[in-house]
Scaffold this active site. Structure first.
Site, PDB file in Angstrom:
ATOM      1  CG  HIS A  86      -1.824   1.280   1.481  1.00 23.89           C
ATOM      2  ND1 HIS A  86      -3.164   1.425   0.685  1.00 23.89           N
ATOM      3  CD2 HIS A  86      -1.473   2.396   1.684  1.00 23.89           C
ATOM      4  CE1 HIS A  86      -3.584   2.405   0.771  1.00 23.89           C
ATOM      5  NE2 HIS A  86      -2.609   3.249   1.509  1.00 23.89           N
ATOM      6  CG  ASP A 165     -12.163   3.448   5.884  1.00 19.02           C
ATOM      7  OD1 ASP A 165     -11.432   4.353   6.567  1.00 19.02           O
ATOM      8  OD2 ASP A 165     -11.682   3.414   4.670  1.00 19.02           O
ATOM      9  NE  ARG A 172     -10.162  10.694   8.652  1.00 17.19           N
ATOM     10  CZ  ARG A 172      -9.387   9.797   7.935  1.00 17.19           C
ATOM     11  NH1 ARG A 172      -9.713   8.691   7.492  1.00 17.19           N
ATOM     12  NH2 ARG A 172      -8.121  10.118   7.659  1.00 17.19           N
ATOM     13  CB  SER A 187      -8.523   4.988   7.250  1.00 15.97           C
ATOM     14  OG  SER A 187      -8.933   5.124   5.811  1.00 15.97           O
ATOM     15  CE  LYS A 191      -9.359   1.989   3.166  1.00 16.30           C
ATOM     16  NZ  LYS A 191      -9.218   3.397   2.901  1.00 16.30           N
TER      17      LYS A 191
HETATM   18  N1  URA Z   1      -6.198   6.504   2.642  1.00 16.66           N
HETATM   19  C1  URA Z   1      -6.921   6.084   3.110  1.00 16.66           C
HETATM   20  O1  URA Z   1      -7.479   4.871   2.719  1.00 16.66           O
HETATM   21  N2  URA Z   1      -7.438   6.446   4.186  1.00 16.66           N
HETATM   22  C2  URA Z   1      -7.058   7.711   5.022  1.00 16.66           C
HETATM   23  O2  URA Z   1      -7.444   8.077   5.958  1.00 16.66           O
HETATM   24  C3  URA Z   1      -6.034   8.402   4.062  1.00 16.66           C
HETATM   25  C4  URA Z   1      -5.379   7.651   3.199  1.00 16.66           C
END
Ligand code: URA
Length: 428
Positions: A86, A165, A172, A187, A191
């Site tokens: 990621h 999320d 947010r 967050s 995932k």
């Molecule tokens: N990417 C995400 O998936 N969540 C965040 O809070 C910031 C970047």
């Protein structure tokens, strides 16, 4: 239904710098997902978290509660180990494209659930959609089959994964609370943990083109995420990498696919190759494979074979010509000397204004828009030589893009001190 907590009490706890209990966290995430906690209450809590932080226990519990809000995938039945990567997002960051097939070619399966771009950073799915026929949506069964057959999948995350999320991130985004490190870490990791990968390598970007402009913040984000992954049983490691200048020589959807294919063909810019190979080594090691040199798989064509299979399996034609912009505009160097700055944020914003990115998540993106770089920091340049080529569908896009580039470039005669691309490595 009788609620076990009161949203205002939870908000007050964090407002007054208290610790949220496990029960409060489980309840507030569940109640927000069901609609029993209102957006204005959750946005107030998110702001209190941004201002007052959360400790390691609170972040771990918050992450677990977001995972529990949806489904959890499981790749244990696959015949090979899994590893994912990621990136926290940057300009010209096309690394996933060559990396997923490269790691697959080394025998480790890559279940890469990716997103679309928002703002100045590009999205992997937008890039791949510039390949004629390629589709991002796969069912869980299709994903599993492709992982078994090809070893790499890059597709859109389904709605079932961490729905809390999805709702919270959208909130947010419009309440000035994206930047809270506990909320970013939970967050991303909710995932990735729900996705079911066995190993995870995080590429945490630092610099003008990144979320984290500051090294200390990036370090804190990286170590928070590594701790969350490790505690959840996912072998997790992070690299801190430079994002003060774009990666490679392209920013824009089809332009970045073209450059990724060059890397898979054994060529391409040195920084893209360096980071792709470094991340592949980390993913393989985290998956328990230490006897394969991924550079060899770029040289011998097996990473390219895996790319072709991966694209074809999702309906794409790896031999189809990529779309090309009908309009281009060349920016030339105004001074001679050493190029000391080519600012990632300015290039990202300019590419976005050319049509490569979106302002709202419903907006379409142009596959052809973007920027080609003809020099990188450290190169010697001569006044009048081409520095950038802007690509667009429509020539009226150029003026606003050029405005974004006003302070993007610096040239001087002083000694140039290169920033290392890979700044640090963070483990548990
Ligand atoms: N990417 C995400 O998936 N969540 C965040 O809070 C910031 C970047």
């Amino acid at each position: 239904m009788t609620e076990s907590f009161d949203a205002v009490d939870v908000i007050r706890t964090k407002r007054d710098r208290g610790e949220l209990s496990d029960g409060q966290i489980d309840w507030v995430i569940d109640a927000y997902t069901r609609g029993a906690v209102a957006d204005e209450q959750m946005s107030s809590l998110a702001m209190a978290i941004l201002l007052n932080g959360m400790n390691r226990r609170e972040i771990a519990r918050w992450t677990a509660a977001m995972i529990a809000s949806g489904e959890r995938m499981n790749f244990a039945k696959l015949s090979r180990p899994t590893a994912d990567k990621h990136s926290t997002g940057g300009v010209g960051d096309k690394i996933t494209l060559p990396l997923a097939p490269l790691v697959a070619a080394c025998g480790v399966a890559v279940p890469q659930l990716s997103g679309r771009g928002l703002g100045h950073t590009g999205g992997t799915l937008d890039k791949l959609e510039s390949i004629p026929g390629w589709r991002a949506a796969l069912s869980n069964d299709e994903m599993m089959q492709q992982l078994e057959d090809v070893g790499a999948v890059i597709c859109a995350a389904g709605d079932g994964l961490a729905p809390a999320d999805k709702k919270l991130y959208a909130l947010r985004d419009v309440t000035g609370t994206v930047e809270a490190i506990p909320l970013i870490a939970s967050s991303i990791m909710s995932k990735k943990i729900a996705e079911g990968t066995g190993a995870l390598v995080l590429d945490v970007k630092v610099g003008t083109g990144a979320f984290m402009k500051d090294l200390a913040d990036a370090r804190e984000l990286a170590s928070t995420m590594v701790a969350l992954g490790t505690d959840a049983g996912v072998r997790t490691v992070a690299l801190l990498t430079d994002m003060s200048t774009p990666l490679g020589l392209t920013a824009g959807n089809a332009l970045e696919v073209r450059e990724s294919v060059e890397v898979l063909a054994g060529g391409g810019p040195s920084d893209v190759i360096e980071l792709t190979v470094a991340l592949a080594v980390e993913m393989l090691a985290a998956a328990g494979v230490t006897d394969i040199d991924p550079s060899e798989k770029l040289r011998d064509g097996s990473a390219m074979d895996a790319w072709r299979q991966m694209i074809s399996a999702q309906g794409g034609d790896p031999d189809a010509p990529l779309p090309v912009a009908p309009e281009t505009h060349v920016v030339t160097a105004s001074l001679s000397g050493t190029l000391t700055k080519l600012d990632a944020l300015a290039i990202g914003v300019a590419a976005w204004r050319l049509g490569a990115g979106r302002a709202r998540k419903e907006d379409p993106v142009s596959p052809v828009a973007g920027i080609e770089l003809h020099a990188k920091p450290g190169d010697t340049i001569t006044a009048g030589q081409p520095l950038l080529t802007l690509h667009a569908d429509d020539p009226t896009r150029f003026a606003r893009a050029l405005e974004a580039l006003t302070d993007a470039v610096e040239t001087n005669d002083t000694q140039y001190e290169p920033t290392p691309l890979i700044i640090d490595r963070i483990t548990a």
